[in-house]
Design a protein around this motif. Sequence first.
Motif, PDB file in Angstrom:
ATOM      1  N   CYS A 288      -6.904   4.744   6.576  1.00 33.67           N
ATOM      2  CA  CYS A 288      -6.586   2.902   6.605  1.00 33.67           C
ATOM      3  C   CYS A 288      -6.779   2.522   7.949  1.00 33.67           C
ATOM      4  O   CYS A 288      -6.271   3.244   8.792  1.00 33.67           O
ATOM      5  CB  CYS A 288      -5.846   2.935   6.315  1.00 33.67           C
TER       6      CYS A 288
ATOM      7  N   VAL B  76      -0.079  -1.026  -5.169  1.00 33.62           N
ATOM      8  CA  VAL B  76      -1.351  -0.007  -4.668  1.00 33.62           C
ATOM      9  C   VAL B  76      -1.967   1.090  -4.662  1.00 33.62           C
ATOM     10  O   VAL B  76      -1.828   0.771  -2.871  1.00 33.62           O
ATOM     11  CB  VAL B  76      -3.015  -1.081  -4.152  1.00 33.62           C
TER      12      VAL B  76
ATOM     13  N   PRO C 191      -8.502   1.579  -2.183  1.00 31.48           N
ATOM     14  CA  PRO C 191      -7.656   0.589  -2.963  1.00 31.48           C
ATOM     15  C   PRO C 191      -7.880   1.319  -4.712  1.00 31.48           C
ATOM     16  O   PRO C 191      -8.891   0.743  -4.738  1.00 31.48           O
ATOM     17  CB  PRO C 191      -7.381  -0.378  -2.454  1.00 31.48           C
TER      18      PRO C 191
ATOM     19  N   LEU D  47      -6.806  -6.230   0.622  1.00 33.32           N
ATOM     20  CA  LEU D  47      -6.634  -4.848   1.092  1.00 33.32           C
ATOM     21  C   LEU D  47      -7.617  -4.246   2.062  1.00 33.32           C
ATOM     22  O   LEU D  47      -7.588  -3.853   2.607  1.00 33.32           O
ATOM     23  CB  LEU D  47      -6.911  -4.273  -0.164  1.00 33.32           C
TER      24      LEU D  47
ATOM     25  N   VAL E 131      -3.291   3.766  -2.550  1.00 35.73           N
ATOM     26  CA  VAL E 131      -4.857   3.942  -0.895  1.00 35.73           C
ATOM     27  C   VAL E 131      -5.159   5.157  -1.114  1.00 35.73           C
ATOM     28  O   VAL E 131      -3.619   6.295  -0.868  1.00 35.73           O
ATOM     29  CB  VAL E 131      -4.611   2.601  -0.111  1.00 35.73           C
TER      30      VAL E 131
ATOM     31  N   PRO F  41       0.696  -1.441  -0.292  1.00 37.81           N
ATOM     32  CA  PRO F  41       0.110  -0.373  -0.007  1.00 37.81           C
ATOM     33  C   PRO F  41       1.281   1.218   0.281  1.00 37.81           C
ATOM     34  O   PRO F  41       1.385   1.165   1.227  1.00 37.81           O
ATOM     35  CB  PRO F  41      -0.557   0.153   1.347  1.00 37.81           C
TER      36      PRO F  41
END
Lengths: 175, 175, 175, 175
Positions: C130, C124, C87, C77, C126, C30
């Motif tokens: 989170c 990835v 994401p 994710l 994001v 991430p």
Amino acid sequence: MTETTPGWLTSDDLEQARARMPILYVEAVPVRVDDSGEVTSVGLLLRIGSDGTVSRTLVSGRVLHHERVRDALLRHLEKDLGPMALPRIPSSLQPFTVAEYFPTQGVTPYHDPRQHAVSLAYVVPVTGDCRPRQDALDLVWFSPQDALSLAVQSEMPGGHGVLLKQALAHVGYAV
Amino acid sequence: MTETTPGWLTSDDLEQARARMPILYVEAVPVRVDDSGEVTSVGLLLRIGSDGTVSRTLVSGRVLHHERVRDALLRHLEKDLGPMALPRIPSSLQPFTVAEYFPTQGVTPYHDPRQHAVSLAYVVPVTGDCRPRQDALDLVWFSPQDALSLAVQSEMPGGHGVLLKQALAHVGYAV
Amino acid sequence: MTETTPGWLTSDDLEQARARMPILYVEAVPVRVDDSGEVTSVGLLLRIGSDGTVSRTLVSGRVLHHERVRDALLRHLEKDLGPMALPRIPSSLQPFTVAEYFPTQGVTPYHDPRQHAVSLAYVVPVTGDCRPRQDALDLVWFSPQDALSLAVQSEMPGGHGVLLKQALAHVGYAV
Amino acid sequence: MTETTPGWLTSDDLEQARARMPILYVEAVPVRVDDSGEVTSVGLLLRIGSDGTVSRTLVSGRVLHHERVRDALLRHLEKDLGPMALPRIPSSLQPFTVAEYFPTQGVTPYHDPRQHAVSLAYVVPVTGDCRPRQDALDLVWFSPQDALSLAVQSEMPGGHGVLLKQALAHVGYAV
């Protein structure tokens, strides 16, 4: 990045172009592989700069007008490694990365005081006998681990050490 | 996808596994290249299915327990093309795509009625003499243009025609 | 690699499969990116193992039967970063590398004592908020430079530190 | 390829450079994606050439001196799609292919009568509101299937149709 083949640009022309637009380069990381394709060693050219400093470099050079990228790769590999190196140019033009050399330091990890060069970078297995020509003193083969060592990295200025690390990461090595 | 080497899974074990989890495959598109790496032809295996239908396939097969992807690639290339094919397994494991074969049609362009298979796909130059073994009748070389023709595509069911197109697009061909 | 969602495999089934074939995983690194796509920071999950050791991990988990790779990525994710992480799953399934975790150490740089796992690895971005769930204590953001530091690398066993280096090399960082 | 921002090169300078060295371009295939990253539609610019012919093009343009590739991508996307398009520039500079436009036809599938252009090609999801500016009449969204149709392909001269097919093959579509 060393480029001693002027092509049909005069030095003046090249100077002018370098001041006005990005110059397209190709870069090759010569490797030996085993039957399963795993990289067993990496070849680095040993050069002595005009100021006497010793450095290790990858194979690199300009793409000329009306020259295909794959022909430029082959030409520079033959120029730097000799006619018997038998490089295996990749079947796909997708590079493992694009390295952007700026005349100003710090914009990217790559730096070339002469120009803004944008380089398509490839890992190229060579299977034949390598005999460096031109201004390189020697081609020395390193294990991937040794190529990633601080000693070798310190001899690869201008971001070439970073590019080598990226190449080795791409083929599975990161120490 | 044809897999006739049972490894050390019994048929029952394999059936059970296929019903419960995705099975990892590798797939190789065998090509001939010229000195500049450009693909000049593509090799397709000619097979006759258990129901008598003729089809053309790529090299493919399962990755076994405790087997590296590159060793599985080498094993299946030797199994399908013979021991003298001299494949150049890629130095990087980055595939040009990941093909997902589902037992249900329409989820992806790929379909395998037996199982959910996830296949890492590579373009692999071969330089030696290819002699198909096992259940393939022949290996036929096509120009990239012919390999993309409707006639050839119609003989590649289960999404293998799509995968071949993706492979050729990756090396610069799309007709 | 931590996988706490058993899916519809019983623990016994999973144990059996792990002893007999490679298990397909996805792994995501991430990252936060700026408007030009440049990675500005990397998110690492802080975990405490069953033996009390602290470690930092990437997002990872199994691909289930009849699940697409991109759906598995999204599921893991969301499982690891919470439902508001937003994401950006890549549009291409081409991973930056394939990481092969062997139960035996030394075959590859990656090691998983429980199984032979083959992992498709993606970077990835994001963009949302989170909130680690499940067994992770926290998600900590590092600059690319700090993520490459020895301190962080030493907390990423099993080859996850190598994979992180490969991911950062892929997006232009190698220190 | 349309490039109407002269930068600080005069027309004469640009003409001279075009006759002497490859010119570096970036090209973007704008796409809409769903939450799992799958491409749901492709955006093509509708243009009318100086000779009145209608054509569909991708986003493209030169990389300027001292400009990063990712900044050039962002600039051309904003130039062609408007300031609210919100493109997601890729975190890695690895393009899906390198397209080589030659002034001579037939060297590669790509052709540009004005110059030898080498283009780094990326698939770029856009999430905002696209309003084509400059010389484009409109931006039209196509399903991947329709974008691959003969009708659309016939309106994409100079090899742009081939590049679009390569882009779609890279994200899993090949019809």
